[in-house]
Design an enzyme around this catalytic site. Sequence first.
Site, mmCIF file in Angstrom:
data_model
loop_
_atom_site.group_PDB
_atom_site.id
_atom_site.type_symbol
_atom_site.label_atom_id
_atom_site.label_comp_id
_atom_site.label_asym_id
_atom_site.label_seq_id
_atom_site.Cartn_x
_atom_site.Cartn_y
_atom_site.Cartn_z
ATOM 1 N N SER A 64 0.808 -1.068 0.075
ATOM 2 C CA SER A 64 -0.053 0.105 0.113
ATOM 3 C C SER A 64 0.805 1.194 0.067
ATOM 4 O O SER A 64 2.082 1.422 0.417
ATOM 5 C CB SER A 64 -0.979 -0.090 1.321
ATOM 6 O OG SER A 64 -1.679 -1.194 1.398
HETATM 7 N N1 SAH Z 1 -1.387 -4.650 3.872
HETATM 8 C C1 SAH Z 1 -0.419 -4.987 2.694
HETATM 9 C C2 SAH Z 1 -1.347 -4.727 1.768
HETATM 10 C C3 SAH Z 1 -1.298 -5.824 0.493
HETATM 11 S S1 SAH Z 1 -2.397 -6.020 -1.007
HETATM 12 C C4 SAH Z 1 0.945 -4.212 2.404
HETATM 13 O O1 SAH Z 1 0.981 -3.438 3.372
HETATM 14 O O2 SAH Z 1 1.824 -4.652 1.782
HETATM 15 C C5 SAH Z 1 -3.948 -6.698 -0.354
HETATM 16 C C6 SAH Z 1 -3.423 -8.016 0.180
HETATM 17 O O3 SAH Z 1 -4.616 -8.836 0.653
HETATM 18 C C7 SAH Z 1 -2.875 -9.050 -1.067
HETATM 19 O O4 SAH Z 1 -1.804 -9.676 -0.490
HETATM 20 C C8 SAH Z 1 -3.930 -10.161 -1.134
HETATM 21 O O5 SAH Z 1 -3.653 -11.538 -1.493
HETATM 22 C C9 SAH Z 1 -4.749 -9.915 0.287
HETATM 23 N N2 SAH Z 1 -5.820 -10.464 0.228
HETATM 24 C C10 SAH Z 1 -6.966 -10.489 -0.636
HETATM 25 N N3 SAH Z 1 -8.313 -10.878 -0.153
HETATM 26 C C11 SAH Z 1 -7.844 -11.685 1.050
HETATM 27 C C12 SAH Z 1 -8.677 -12.733 1.838
HETATM 28 N N4 SAH Z 1 -9.922 -12.908 1.731
HETATM 29 N N5 SAH Z 1 -7.958 -13.026 2.926
HETATM 30 C C13 SAH Z 1 -6.714 -12.498 3.250
HETATM 31 N N6 SAH Z 1 -5.742 -11.828 2.344
HETATM 32 C C14 SAH Z 1 -6.487 -11.435 1.348
#
Ligand code: SAH
Length: 213
Positions: A64
Amino acid sequence: MGIGMTSAATRQRLVRRLADEGIRDPRVLAAIGEVPRHRFVDEALSSRAYEDSALPIGRGQTISQPFVVALMTEAVLSAVRPSRVLEIGTGSGYQAAVLAQVADRVFTTERIGELLRTARQRFHELGLHNILTRHVDGLAGWPGQAPFDAIVVTAGGEIPSALFAQLADGGVLVGPEQHGAHQELIRVTRSGDDFEREQLGAVTFVPLRQGLE
Ligand code: SAH
């Protein structure tokens, strides 16, 4: 890689920029100043780690944007003193690492095993021992560790009611809600059986998906 691009001074420039953009909470700014974001992206991208932008982390996912990480963390801290925080979407692990600076314990869930393994390795290398991880579909939350003072959802979609049920009384959920083609960052505060909803602005996150990879 020139050391200058990933130095503490470079990180402080990011902190000043976030302060200029309206992040006020000194605990949030200190946490951003503390966490080496370049360690949460591929080495080839580390020279861009202190730009205020989302970056690819593989598997079609992104780390993010720092401003959004700061905004979400501030939205939590202005509402609760977070002892236990649940994150949905570990991704790179960066948001969890920032939360780990301001909360006692962070519980983070990720559905893509490969991303979670890399994030775990980073937590280990950085000595972030107050982060617990789980390879699960986070749409169900983490019932065995509930209730949480705060739940941070870092992928966009329809936020499942199972998550609201895992909030402590007085707790907050912060995350992006999908409305057609747009996402809105919301904060929902629980008071007993009442849930108060606030809108915090437009955001862009990768989608929430079901099932494991
Ligand atoms: N907080 C992260 C943002 C990553 S993007 C950071 O700081 O890097 C969002 C993430 O959510 C992705 O890695 C994706 O695989 C995950 N995601 C999407 N749906 C999800 C679910 N149902 N359960 C767990 N993770 C999920």
